[in-house]
Scaffold this motif. Structure first.
Motif, PDB file in Angstrom:
ATOM      1  N   ARG A 138       0.844  -1.206   0.000  1.00 20.61           N
ATOM      2  CA  ARG A 138       0.000   0.000   0.000  1.00 20.61           C
ATOM      3  C   ARG A 138       0.877   1.253   0.000  1.00 20.61           C
ATOM      4  NH1 ARG A 138      -2.493  -1.075   4.234  1.00 20.61           N
ATOM      5  NH2 ARG A 138      -4.261  -2.125   3.256  1.00 20.61           N
ATOM      6  N   CYS A 139       1.897   1.248   0.832  1.00 21.38           N
ATOM      7  CA  CYS A 139       2.804   2.391   0.925  1.00 21.38           C
ATOM      8  C   CYS A 139       3.543   2.613  -0.399  1.00 21.38           C
ATOM      9  CB  CYS A 139       3.788   2.158   2.069  1.00 21.38           C
ATOM     10  SG  CYS A 139       4.961   3.497   2.318  1.00 21.38           S
ATOM     11  N   CYS A 140       4.041   1.518  -0.998  1.00 18.43           N
ATOM     12  CA  CYS A 140       4.784   1.618  -2.260  1.00 18.43           C
ATOM     13  C   CYS A 140       3.906   2.149  -3.390  1.00 18.43           C
ATOM     14  CB  CYS A 140       5.344   0.251  -2.651  1.00 18.43           C
ATOM     15  SG  CYS A 140       6.683  -0.329  -1.605  1.00 18.43           S
ATOM     16  N   LEU A 141       2.680   1.635  -3.467  1.00 18.13           N
ATOM     17  CA  LEU A 141       1.780   2.043  -4.545  1.00 18.13           C
ATOM     18  C   LEU A 141       1.335   3.493  -4.378  1.00 18.13           C
ATOM     19  CD1 LEU A 141      -0.316  -1.240  -4.815  1.00 18.13           C
ATOM     20  CD2 LEU A 141       1.145  -0.282  -6.604  1.00 18.13           C
ATOM     21  N   GLU A 142       1.024   3.882  -3.157  1.00 17.64           N
ATOM     22  CA  GLU A 142       0.611   5.274  -2.924  1.00 17.64           C
ATOM     23  C   GLU A 142       1.742   6.242  -3.244  1.00 17.64           C
ATOM     24  OE1 GLU A 142      -2.750   4.580   0.598  1.00 17.64           O
ATOM     25  OE2 GLU A 142      -0.692   5.162   1.120  1.00 17.64           O
ATOM     26  N   LYS A 143       2.961   5.863  -2.885  1.00 19.78           N
ATOM     27  CA  LYS A 143       4.116   6.720  -3.159  1.00 19.78           C
ATOM     28  C   LYS A 143       4.377   6.821  -4.660  1.00 19.78           C
ATOM     29  CE  LYS A 143       9.032   7.236  -2.027  1.00 19.78           C
ATOM     30  NZ  LYS A 143      10.189   6.647  -1.283  1.00 19.78           N
ATOM     31  N   SER A 200       4.860   3.952 -13.842  1.00 22.47           N
ATOM     32  CA  SER A 200       5.102   4.106 -12.399  1.00 22.47           C
ATOM     33  C   SER A 200       4.631   2.876 -11.632  1.00 22.47           C
ATOM     34  CB  SER A 200       4.382   5.351 -11.871  1.00 22.47           C
ATOM     35  OG  SER A 200       4.840   6.514 -12.521  1.00 22.47           O
ATOM     36  N   PHE A 201       3.493   2.324 -12.058  1.00 26.20           N
ATOM     37  CA  PHE A 201       2.940   1.127 -11.417  1.00 26.20           C
ATOM     38  C   PHE A 201       3.873  -0.067 -11.608  1.00 26.20           C
ATOM     39  CE2 PHE A 201       0.265  -2.725 -11.946  1.00 26.20           C
ATOM     40  CZ  PHE A 201      -0.296  -2.787 -10.683  1.00 26.20           C
TER      41      PHE A 201
END
Length: 478
Positions: free
Chosen positions: A388-393, A437-438
């Motif tokens: 979750r943290c990686c994707l939001e960033k 980015s994803f």
């Protein structure tokens, strides 16, 4: 308070997110029963069909080693299933509290094998053999198999093609993980029985770790032989368990009756002489079913070429491989065979298929592939916060753009605000940028992502342009 017409419902025997099992008494004859309630107060049509299928499979005339089902009763909006209560505990509980000698362990193993004989004779694959689904009345020595919640009937095909993970992670067969191109049949239950036997005889399961590590181990690793874990385990018992734990179904026992025959012989040896005489196992293991080996033949050179090219993608950042040929020659089968090896090496392999009926649906196969990637992340319970943290960033305020294409993304990062209307050219540019980015979240020098798009001849123009953009990008590694 749970209620059911015709029964007095007592205390809870077992509770999970999906079901609640209660002790009960039948009013007509004061017979003790167990009642399985489904917790969803507003079940869907699919839920009700699943419950009815479970009842139909569980109520077959199996034998003494399978729990007896009495009836299914409409209960509010759902259906409750009533089955016998013979005063048993789960094997998982008893293994924690009872110290079993070799005779008792073999006795349990023989009864589990007999339960599988009875189930397979009815054409049913249980798909969830584990110590929690084996119950034992320690006083009467009755042992029975329970819980047909995910069981399937083989019907005429003689096998099941898995398209998702089913089972209990610690005990699931390699083919049930949905990660490899293999069918599920009776031998899948025999693998799970092997994992259960390993735990019975050694005191611990063959594989431990988080869910992804365990799945990887089921597919790629052989455990330490039981006789080396505990030197009191006879070599023959160890050999039987290791045969059950073979990665290829063709190398396991073919039948539960063949397995039971060997275990019964071991138990008789223990009773007669106190030791197990060495013998060649699986000599009475003969199947009356025609089994087609699940292996590719004559494609060795093609497999080597594909593996070499994909292995080279580490140094060359990104590569594209096109496999062409007439319909039915085995293009998809070759790629699925390769996918098993790369999953075992820690790569993420995702796939999607284009359809001639969805050419007006942009990115259809890409959506499917990346949707599967997100669903796989959801299995990694202990790493969800990390992802979750990686994707939001990585996605930032553009997350909503990708969520419109991959709705599953919101299962991890939460609901995203709607994106306002923009010109098609600008929209396509933003989609390509945010998709880069994803992808970068899952690719670096140590982590590889392999995207397999099938039936490319039916692809849409947007997908082709996206592939061109990805191939020309110098931002993506591996």
């Amino acid at each position: 308070m749970l209620e059911l017409a015709g029964y007095k419902v007592g205390d809870i025997a077992y509770n999970s997110s999906r079901t609640t099992i209660c002790h009960g008494v039948r009013n007509s004859d004061n017979k003790k029963v167990l009642i399985k309630f489904h917790n969803n107060e507003h079940p869907t049509i699919e839920d009700l069909i699943s419950i009815k299928r479970e009842y139909m499979i569980a109520s077959k005339n199996y034998g003494d080693n399978v729990i007896k089902v009495y009836e299914a009763i409409n209960c509010k909006n759902s259906i409750a299933i009533v089955f016998e209560d013979f005063g048993a505990q789960s094997l998982a509980e008893l293994l924690k509290t009872k110290k079993l000698d070799l005779k008792k362990k073999l006795f349990v193993a023989v009864n589990i094998a007999e339960a599988l004989v009875q189930v397979h004779k009815q054409g049913v694959v249980h798909k969830d053999i584990n110590p929690f689904n084996i119950v034992w009345n320690f006083e009467t020595d009755e042992i029975k198999l329970i819980d047909f919640g995910i069981s399937s009937e083989l019907m005429d095909k003689g096998h099941i093609n898995p398209n998702k993970f089913e089972g209990t992670c610690l005990y699931v067969s390699p083919e049930q993980t949905g990660k490899i191109n293999r069918i599920v049949d009776f031998r899948s239950d025999l693998y799970s029985a092997g994992v259960t036997f390993y735990e019975i005889f050694t005191g611990k399961p063959p594989f431990e770790g988080d869910e992804l590590e365990i799945i990887y181990s089921h597919i790629a690793k052989m455990p330490l032989e039981p006789k080396f874990v505990c030197n009191e385990i006879p070599s023959t018992i160890s050999d039987i368990i290791m045969k059950l734990l073979s990665k290829n179904a063709e190398d396991r026992y073919k039948t539960a009756s063949g397995l039971k025959s060997d275990l019964q012989y071991c138990l008789e040896n223990i009773y007669s002489s106190g030791k197990i005489n060495n013998f060649l196992i699986a000599q009475k293991d003969v199947s009356n079913r025609f089994e087609i080996p699940q292996k590719l033949y004559g494609r060795e050179n093609d497999l080597i070429k594909i593996k070499n090219l994909l292995n080279g993608s580490i140094e060359n950042h990104i590569r594209m491989l096109i496999v062409s040929g007439y319909p039915g020659v085995g293009k998809t089968a070759i790629i699925e065979e390769v996918s098993q090896e790369f999953f075992c090496k820690g790569s993420r392999f995702i796939s999607g298929r284009f359809s001639q009926f969805e050419r007006n649906n942009p990115y259809s196969a890409v959506k499917t592939a990346f949707g599967t990637l997100i669903k796989n992340l959801l299995l990694e319970n202990n790493k969800l916060d990390f992802w979750r943290c990686c994707l939001e960033k990585a996605l930032g305020t553009n997350a909503g753009i990708l969520a419109e294409i991959i709705p599953e993304l919101e299962l991890i990062i939460g609901k995203q605000p709607e994106i306002g209307k923009i010109e098609p050219i600008e929209e396509n540019a933003r989609i390509k940028s945010v998709l880069i980015s994803f992808i970068k979240v899952f690719t670096d020098k140590d982590n590889r992502l392999i995207l397999f798009l099938d039936d490319l001849q039916w692809s849409d123009l947007s997908s082709i342009n996206l592939l061109k953009y990805l191939l020309s990008s110098d931002e993506i590694e591996n």
